[in-house]
Write a protein that holds these residues in place. Structure first.
Motif, mmCIF file in Angstrom:
data_model
loop_
_atom_site.group_PDB
_atom_site.id
_atom_site.type_symbol
_atom_site.label_atom_id
_atom_site.label_comp_id
_atom_site.label_asym_id
_atom_site.label_seq_id
_atom_site.Cartn_x
_atom_site.Cartn_y
_atom_site.Cartn_z
ATOM 1 N N THR A 196 0.858 -1.190 0.000
ATOM 2 C CA THR A 196 0.000 0.000 0.000
ATOM 3 C C THR A 196 0.894 1.240 0.000
ATOM 4 O O THR A 196 1.726 1.411 0.900
ATOM 5 C CB THR A 196 -0.932 0.011 1.228
ATOM 6 N N ARG A 229 -2.030 -1.180 -3.615
ATOM 7 C CA ARG A 229 -3.114 -0.310 -3.147
ATOM 8 C C ARG A 229 -2.516 1.058 -2.838
ATOM 9 O O ARG A 229 -1.286 1.187 -2.728
ATOM 10 C CB ARG A 229 -3.753 -0.865 -1.863
ATOM 11 N N CYS A 253 -5.241 -2.274 -7.509
ATOM 12 C CA CYS A 253 -6.541 -2.677 -6.946
ATOM 13 C C CYS A 253 -7.666 -1.734 -7.342
ATOM 14 O O CYS A 253 -7.481 -0.521 -7.457
ATOM 15 C CB CYS A 253 -6.435 -2.777 -5.434
ATOM 16 N N TYR A 255 -10.014 -0.146 -6.047
ATOM 17 C CA TYR A 255 -10.563 0.402 -4.806
ATOM 18 C C TYR A 255 -9.948 1.777 -4.573
ATOM 19 O O TYR A 255 -8.726 1.927 -4.625
ATOM 20 C CB TYR A 255 -10.219 -0.544 -3.650
ATOM 21 N N ARG A 397 -8.907 -10.875 1.076
ATOM 22 C CA ARG A 397 -9.565 -9.683 0.518
ATOM 23 C C ARG A 397 -9.578 -9.730 -0.998
ATOM 24 O O ARG A 397 -8.675 -10.257 -1.640
ATOM 25 C CB ARG A 397 -8.867 -8.415 0.994
ATOM 26 N N ASN A 401 -11.201 -4.608 -1.977
ATOM 27 C CA ASN A 401 -11.016 -4.427 -0.535
ATOM 28 C C ASN A 401 -12.138 -5.001 0.319
ATOM 29 O O ASN A 401 -12.343 -4.569 1.455
ATOM 30 C CB ASN A 401 -10.801 -2.946 -0.191
#
Ligand code: SAM
Ligand code: SF4
Length: 450
Positions: A196, A229, A253, A255, A397, A401
């Motif tokens: 992330t 992410r 991702c 999201y 996940r 997410n």
């Protein structure tokens, strides 16, 4: 005197967790041993958060408990790191007598030196902010695992009127793309499956030559089985270029955490958020067109100064228009030194609480409905761990997410990507039946994995 064992507790956001890993990297390089047992430690650090008053109150309470340890070990060094160190340096020295060391976000390199000062009986203090410090040459100390954070932008230049972050973390600056990509490469080689990228406003990433979309592409190319992410996005800086890049690379991702804060343009202006609801909804619409299946979460503040009942309803209205998959919802907390602090905190506590409850209730209903709609669909899950409730189940996940619980299957290992079919859902969790392991990670929901 033994100065080797350091114990750290971390409060607040993912950036603080990432900072703790940088601090542990610095300590490790300087011969300190890191311990998870506070009782046997020589140095206790609290890495703190100042974003809301209740976060700070928790730390004051914790200092009371930790201070008792000094009765058995008078040489114990107690330090406050991070936001509270920056915001409350003088208060902490005067009021919290047990505190020996105070270090803000940009002086972590000095911690070994400051520990020595504290051991000699003086207060060790380092709270200068920097315009250039990124710690990009420090290897964070990370245990083996699947998920890692990398801070790619430090500080914040947005100055939202309610927020202490620009004062505690200083001005915005970005790490060089090469150092970030190298770190992603090392994480991939160690078997990590998810990285992330962090920043208070990650979309304004710039190392002089590359923007955030360029950075995402470079990270995505490192390992197609490593998910990327990122958080947090500011609605002002989220470009279409970024949306197209997310759509193109399967391991970026689907999201986006896109804090809206309020549904009223007037309140947004008072917050200095620099976008209108029309602009915000436009981004959501474009993102949904460009990235099929993308999900959104948000942050919302209830009871900002002068917020009317009608404006509160506008927030509920935006929530039902966007239909967020998740939200972090807070009561407004006045923070000294911010511009909003000079505004009267005129919304009574019970009104703030009632509005917050309405926001939370509405979010739960929306998330429940969205998740019910996923029953019967198939998706790909990264198996992250055993479920907290039972080791008969895994927890993982989706790219979007969503947390998915699935039964432990003999041939499935933690770290695998598996295809599942959803058979049950609550507002927070999906339950999936295992279909097959997928060796190539593919992007969109309901894709047929070969
Ligand atoms: N940089 C991110 C952004 O722009 O949204 C988040 C930073 S902040 C640490 C996380 C969230 O805390 C914010 O999005 C906001 O909703 C909330 N927050 C910040 N200051 C607050 C305050 N004074 N009172 C209540 N909530 C606050
Ligand atoms: Fe705070 Fe606003 Fe910066 Fe986020 S963008 S850290 S809310 S000032």
């Amino acid at each position: 005197m033994n100065k080797n064992k350091v114990y750290i507790e971390t409060y607040g956001c993912q950036m603080n967790l990432a900072d703790t890993e940088v601090i542990m990297g610095i300590l490790n390089n300087n011969g300190y041993e890191l311990t998870k047992e506070i009782e046997s430690s020589d140095v206790v650090f609290l890495n703190t958060c100042s974003v809301r008053d209740n976060a700070e109150q928790r730390i004051h309470g914790r200092l009371g408990t930790i201070g008792v340890l000094k009765q058995n070990n008078p040489n114990l060094v107690i330090g406050i790191l991070g936001c509270m160190a920056e915001r409350l340096r003088n208060d902490l020295i005067e009021k919290e007598k047990v505190v020996d060391l105070i270090v803000g976000h940009d002086e972590y390199r000095k911690i070994p030196e400051l520990i020595d000062i504290a051991f000699s009986g003086e207060k060790g203090i380092g709270v200068k902010l920097s315009r250039t410090e990124t710690y990009e040459d420090i290897e964070p100390y990370r245990e083996e695992g699947l998920s890692a954070w990398i801070s790619v932008v430090r500080g914040c230049d947005k100055f939202c009127t309610y927020c202490v972050v620009p004062f505690t973390r200083g001005r915005e600056r970005s790490s060089k793309i090469e150092s970030i990509v190298d770190e992603v490469q090392r994480l991939s080689e160690r078997g990590f499956r998810e990285v992330t990228l962090l920043g208070q406003n990650v979309n304004s990433y710039s190392d002089g030559e590359n923007d955030f979309a360029d950075l995402l592409v470079a990270c995505a190319k490192v390992d197609k089985n490593l998910r990327i992410r990122f958080t947090t996005s500011h609605p002002q800086d989220l470009s279409d270029k970024l949306l197209y890049v997310i759509a193109e690379y399967p391991n970026l991702c689907n999201y986006i955490h896109l804090p809206v804060q309020s549904g009223s343009d007037r309140v947004l202006e008072k917050m200095n958020r620099t976008y209108s609801i029309e602009h915000y909804l436009g981004i959501i619409e474009r993102a949904r067109k460009i990235i099929p299946g993308v999900t959104f979460s948000t942050d919302i503040i209830s009871g900002f100064p002068t917020e009317t009942e009608e404006e509160h309803k506008m927030t509920l209205d935006v929530m039902s228009k966007v239909r967020y998959d998740g939200a972090f919802m807070f009561k407004y907390s006045p923070r000294e030194g911010t511009r909003a602090y000079k505004m009267e905190d005129d919304i009574p506590e019970e009104v703030k609480s009632r509005r917050l409850t309405e926001i939370i209730d509405q979010q739960q209903k929306i998330a429940y409905k969205i998740n019910q709609g996923l029953i019967g669909t198939e998706d790909i899950v990264l198996v992250e761990n055993f479920s907290k409730k039972s080791n008969q189940f895994y927890s993982g996940r989706t790219s979007t997410n969503k947390i998915v619980i699935l039964p432990v299957a003999e041939n499935v290992q933690i770290g695998d990507y598996v295809k599942v079919k959803i058979y049950k859902a609550t507002s927070a969790t999906l339950f999936g039946e295992f279909l097959k392991i997928t060796d190539v990670y593919k992007k969109h929901k309901n894709v047929n994995v070969a």
